[in-house]
Every structure is written in structure tokens, then in C-alpha cells.
Design a protein around this motif. Structure first.
Motif, short mmCIF file in Angstrom:
data_model
loop_
_atom_site.label_atom_id
_atom_site.label_comp_id
_atom_site.label_asym_id
_atom_site.label_seq_id
_atom_site.Cartn_x
_atom_site.Cartn_y
_atom_site.Cartn_z
N ARG A 122 43.34 39.36 52.20
CA ARG A 122 43.09 39.97 50.89
C ARG A 122 41.82 40.80 50.94
NH1 ARG A 122 43.02 36.82 45.07
NH2 ARG A 122 45.11 36.33 45.82
N SER A 124 39.24 43.15 48.03
CA SER A 124 39.00 43.53 46.64
C SER A 124 38.55 44.98 46.62
CB SER A 124 37.94 42.64 46.00
OG SER A 124 36.67 42.87 46.58
N GLN A 163 42.91 42.66 45.25
CA GLN A 163 42.31 42.21 43.99
C GLN A 163 41.54 43.39 43.40
OE1 GLN A 163 39.88 38.59 44.28
NE2 GLN A 163 38.14 39.78 43.55
N SER A 190 45.55 40.23 41.49
CA SER A 190 44.60 39.66 40.55
C SER A 190 43.67 40.74 40.00
CB SER A 190 43.78 38.54 41.21
OG SER A 190 43.02 39.04 42.28
N HIS A 192 39.80 41.02 38.27
CA HIS A 192 38.54 40.33 38.03
C HIS A 192 37.57 41.22 37.27
CE1 HIS A 192 38.87 37.03 41.34
NE2 HIS A 192 40.06 37.44 40.97
#
Length: 423
Positions: A122, A124, A163, A190, A192
Motif C-alpha cells: 500500500r 498513500s 490510500q 481508504s 484519511h
């Protein structure tokens, strides 16, 4: 009742912290962007004093002695470090769950495949506005928006999860629904929202930080949005969301559940502020801090082994002692699952154990100096609606909230706390 803990906050006052659950390591401070909110005030390097490859390998081996935490390779822009793939491979081989926080602009199709090949599951990528004009201005470089989107596509095409992070201020809070929709549309797992902590270059944005009552409205909107979105929403740098979740779940008669995209699974279930408790930040020079926004050093890995810093640092030991909290945070029945943002307390007051300055909640029976202003801010408003705009939707919870005194309920649910996966 001013400095005495609420009965619901009773029990062991020392938080267990045998090993970190998440570590953010600033492998380099060099960056190809110039974001106006940057914690590191990063620019093009190289920066003197960055850990060498050999020192980086030693650090990884020391981290592995404590367990298998999530290791976030961040920056700056981590992809600007020449030995980044060697570092990532060493971390994966040591059994760490290695992820990365690039800004996306350097994630070409080849880089996407390399991420997958070395075992990074993963990344971000930060997108702060749902349009190029405002995002590029915020990130300081023309083309940053399209570059980030291209990087997201390239990572996903290579089988790497993405993310999306967004730093939320007065300038973009109205875009929260649009940013969530964008994250869903581009295939992220996701979303955030990072609530601005005005440190580093972000000090210049201090006037753009949301006031406490707007924080509460945004957090309630996020709670409602989670119920209708397949993405995992994780408000970051705002530990009082853990209070809001419990208040709202109690009112709704529901049980908080683990979202399938809460990265790290059960190992990342804990509390709001994890600084020095389940999380720490390591600078490009090897200085260990409670978090990246908390500008106070707990130790230096060039002078002391990382496990010793984690276990014995007086700063970390203080942060783990709930009885050292001050003001309404000490008295709050949610202190085990929230704890207040220690970085924000430090920036605002100079005392990192002071009460959270951006929380409107007043603990039952609290009559301390912050109570009157907080009660005035926590006014009853309409029932939140995730389909509405943030300003029209989730309102601050001024109505009497359902309280839980069950320690299991307070500590067993809720995803990772303050997790600065911010590229």
C-alpha cells in the motif's frame, strides 16, 4: 471536579506499549513539491546528516527486534532517496509491513511495478482539493494534481493499494464530500482526512485551522459518511474522533466494527493519540519523536538503540501515563481511547500534557477553566446527514451523550489513531 479523574477513567493509568504498532520513518527530507502545510518544510535536497544505507539497515534490524510493526517510508519524497528500494527490501525481509508515502508524481508505471515487486502492498497519496487549480497551489507545483492522479492509477494497475490523504483546513473543509467521492472514483481503498497541526511550514496556515466546533461538525460528517461509503475513512491528527464514534454508536444502538480496509487489521486497533504509545516518528537524521508533528526528541538512534529509546525514553514514559494528563483531558471518561492530541497541545500551550485545545467536549462534572467556553461551543444542532454538505451536515454533539464506562468497549474497537502517512 477540576484535576481529578472521572470515575469512568479509573483502572490502570499506564498505557501498555511493549512495541510500536506503526513507525513513520522520514527516510529523506528532500522533496519535489513545496506544500504550504509541510511539517518538514521540505525542499530539494540533499540534506546533510541523513542516515546512511548501513545505518538504515541497522535501524530496520533494531525495529524488527520489537516485532513486526507497519513501517511507513515517508519524507520529503521517499522516492528521491537513491537506496529506497534496498531499504524497502530490507524491511520486508525483516518481517516488517512496509508501506510508502510518496506524493504520487514520481510513481510511473515502472515505479508502480517496483513497489509491488519489493513487497510494498500500500501507498498513500495526498490530494487536498478535488481540482487541479487549488491542489496545485496548495502543493506549490503546477501539475501536482494530475501527477498525483497518474501515480494512483499506476500503483493500482500494478496491484498496490492506495490510500488518499487530505489535509483539512478552512480552505477545503467544504470539499470533504467531493474528496471522498474522488477517492472512491479513482479506486482508493481508504480516505484519511488529516486535521491540520500547524507545525513546520504549516505554521503559516495557523489561521486556516478549523475552530473546535467546526472540527466537531466535520468529525460527525465523517462518521455518517463511513456508513454509506465502501472506503475506510480514518480522520487523523484528531483523536477526539474516537469519542465521537463511541457517542454516535451508542446513540444509534450499534457496535463499532473493524473495517476490512483498516490497514494492519486487529494490530492497529487502539486509541486516538498514539504518540509514544503505539506510534513514533524517526527523522531523516535518526531522531525519534512521538509523532511527526510533535517537535520534541525522545532519543537518537545514532546514540542509542531504537528498542532502548522506545522502552526507556522519559518523554515516552510520560505520554503513557494517563495520570499526567492535565485539565479536562485528565478528567475525561474517554481519555483511554482519545487522550487528546499531544502535538497540538504542545504547539498551542508549550505543555504536551495539557488538555486538547480543539475539543469541545466537557466531561461530566468538569468545572475547570475551559468548561464555560466549551459548553458554549457545544450547542445542539440538527441530526447529521452524510449526504449534506459539511457545513449543513454533522453538527457538534452538544446534547447529552451516551457514555460508556466499559473498558473493553473503550479499548477494543476503532482503527489506528494518529497515523501520519502523509506524502
Amino acid at each position: 471536579m477540576s484535576e481529578r479523574a472521572h470515575p469512568a477513567a479509573s483502572g490502570s493509568h499506564i498505557l501498555s506499549a511493549e512495541a510500536p504498532r506503526v513507525i513513520a520513518w522520514e527516510v529523506t527530507r528532500s522533496c519535489n513539491l513545496a506544500c504550504v502545510h509541510c511539517r518538514a518544510s521540505a525542499l530539494h535536497g540533499p540534506y546533510e546528516g541523513e542516515l546512511t544505507t548501513s545505518e538504515a539497515f541497522t535501524l530496520i534490524d533494531q525495529i524488527a527486534e520489537l516485532g513486526s510493526p507497519i513501517l511507513i517510508l515517508t519524507g520529503g519524497e521517499p522516492l528521491l532517496r537513491a537506496d529506497i528500494w534496498e531499504i524497502a527490501e530490507r524491511g520486508v525481509a525483516a518481517g516488517l509491513r512496509v508501506v510508502m508515502a510518496p506524493n504520487g508524481t514520481l510513481v510511473t508505471p515502472e515505479v508502480g511495478r517496483k513497489l509491488a515487486d519489493v513487497g510494498i502492498k500500500r501507498i498513500s497519496v495526498s490530494i487536498d482539493f478535488p481540482n487541479a487549480v487549488e491542489h496545485d497551489a496548495f502543493r506549490g507545483v503546477p501539475g501536482a494534481f494530475e501527477g498525483a492522479l497518474a501515480g494512483v492509477r499506476n500503483a493500482i494497475a500494478a496491484g498496490v493499494e492506495v490510500q488518499i490523504n487530505s489535509t483539512i483546513t478552512k480552505a477545503n473543509v467544504q470539499y470533504l464530500p467531493d474528496l471522498l467521492a474522488l477517492a472512491e472514483r479513482i479506486g482508493a481503498v481508504s480516505f484519511h482526512p488529516f486535521m491540520l497541526v500547524p507545525t513546520g511550514r504549516g505554521k503559516e496556515l495557523e489561521e486556516q485551522e478549523l475552530p473546535p466546533e467546526e472540527y466537531e461538525r466535520a468529525l460527525n460528517w465523517m462518521y455518517d459518511a463511513q456508513r454509506s461509503s465502501a472506503l475506510f475513512l480514518k480522520p487523523t491528527d484528531v483523536p477526539h474522533y474516537w469519542r465521537v464514534m463511541r457517542q454516535r454508536a451508542k446513540q444509534d444502538g450499534t457496535k463499532l466494527q473493524v473495517h476490512p480496509h483498516a490497514h494492519g487489521g486487529m494490530n492497529t486497533l487502539s486509541r486516538g493519540c498514539l504518540a509514544g504509545v503505539g506510534f513514533c516518528f524517526i527523522s531523516h537524521r535518526g531522531e525519534v519523536q512521538p509523532c511527526g508533528y510533535f517537535d520534541k526528541v525522545a532519543g537518537d538512534v545514532r546514540q542509542m538503540a531504537f528498542p532502548a529509546i522506545w522502552r526507556t525514553s522519559p518523554l515516552f514514559l510520560t505520554l503513557r501515563d494517563l495520570d499526567k494528563l492535565k485539565g479536562k483531558c485528565r478528567a475525561c471518561e474517554y481519555r483511554r481511547v482519545c487522550g487528546g492530541c499531544r502535538a497540538r497541545a504542545y504547539e498551542v500551550t508549550g505543555d504536551y500534557m495539557a488538555e486538547e485545545p480543539y475539543c469541545v467536549y466537557v466531561p461530566e462534572g468538569w468545572n475547570g477553566p475551559a468548561a464555560a467556553g466549551a459548553r458554549a461551543a457545544a450547542t445542539t444542532q440538527a441530526e447529521p446527514d452524510a449526504s449534506a454538505s459539511v457545513s449543513d451536515g454533522a453538527a457538534s454533539l452538544g446534547q447529552p451523550a451516551a457514555r460508556s464506562t466499559d473498558d473493553d468497549d473503550l479499548t477494543s474497537w476503532g482503527p489506528l489513531g494518529c497515523q501520519p502517512y502523509d506524502g
